[in-house]
Design a protein around this motif. Structure first.
Motif, short mmCIF file in Angstrom:
data_model
loop_
_atom_site.label_atom_id
_atom_site.label_comp_id
_atom_site.label_asym_id
_atom_site.label_seq_id
_atom_site.Cartn_x
_atom_site.Cartn_y
_atom_site.Cartn_z
N ASN A 1 6.60 -2.28 2.03
CA ASN A 1 5.48 -2.64 1.17
C ASN A 1 5.77 -2.30 -0.29
O ASN A 1 6.59 -1.43 -0.59
N THR B 1 -3.60 -6.00 -0.07
CA THR B 1 -2.80 -6.11 -1.28
C THR B 1 -3.46 -5.28 -2.36
O THR B 1 -4.65 -5.47 -2.67
N ASP C 1 -0.83 -1.67 -1.09
CA ASP C 1 -0.36 -2.67 -0.14
C ASP C 1 -0.14 -1.98 1.20
O ASP C 1 0.34 -0.84 1.23
N THR D 1 -7.25 -7.10 -2.59
CA THR D 1 -8.06 -7.15 -1.37
C THR D 1 -9.33 -6.31 -1.53
O THR D 1 -9.27 -5.14 -1.88
#
Length: 219
Positions: free
Chosen positions: A103, A209, A73, A213
């Protein structure tokens, strides 16, 4: 949402310490209700900040052997062609993700495959965005070979605040795409090195993420 194993002992000890501080303030200054409320409020806020850092959300990764999934992240801070000198000794496409203290800090494998190389390096604690942090800071290097014979290198890098890297893999281990391989405490960075013809799917400053992602696609 669960609490990561790296934080459970710390959170338990911290809860006892904060409870002790608040009880001591109450015992020493029983008439100072404003002071007591301020200390209680500050303790709750501080504890929640530490608690959110160790959160470990459940992630469902859409597995695709042509996709490179974000290992962390954070925010994309580097996209460039460079020479990787520790393992490949040739040109690679580098994508770097910076993790701030807010994060989630679980690190996940960007590809599925077998760990072909692992090495831990002791080092400095330069800020994670420093150009020399990837070669001089405390770090781990992991190379995973996919079922197609492609090798992908990813590197955990400690920053000025993050001073403890945890990597749970060793050579010969098999990793699932999106599977957890490590954790870095209190902010840091992860570098990924790919073939130079990889198609980058993210932009500088884009949020990522871990395990979800898609940051690049393989040719």
């Amino acid at each position: 949402m669960t609490i990561h194993k790296e934080g459970r002992t710390l959170l338990f000890v911290l809860l006892i310490i904060l409870f002790g501080i608040n009880y001591l303030i109450y015992w020493l200054y029983p008439a100072y209700t404003v002071l007591q409320n301020v200390i209680i409020g500050a303790s709750v806020i501080f504890y929640l900040l530490i608690l959110q850092f160790f959160r470990s959300p459940r992630i469902n990764t859409e597995v695709n052997d042509k996709h490179i999934i974000a290992p962390a992240d954070g925010k994309v801070v580097v996209i460039e062609d460079t020479v990787e000198t520790e393992y490949f000794n040739d040109r690679r496409k580098q994508i770097s993700i910076f993790m701030s203290p807010v994060n989630v800090h679980v690190n996940r494998s960007p590809v599925a495959g077998v760990v072909k190389f692992f090495k831990y390096h002791a080092g400095k604690y330069l800020v994670a965005w420093h150009p020399k942090s990837s070669t001089e800071n405390e770090r781990t290097t992991v190379v995973v070979e996919t079922g197609n014979g492609l090798e992908v290198l990813f590197r955990q890098i400690a920053g000025a605040v993050a001073r403890r890297i945890k990597c749970y893999v060793k050579e010969g281990d098999r990793l699932a795409q999106g599977g957890e391989f490590g954790f870095i405490k209190f902010g840091s960075r992860v570098d990924i090195f790919l073939p130079v013809d990889s198609e980058v799917a993210v932009k500088i400053d884009q949020k990522t993420t871990a395990g979800k992602t898609v940051i690049a696609r393989l040719k």
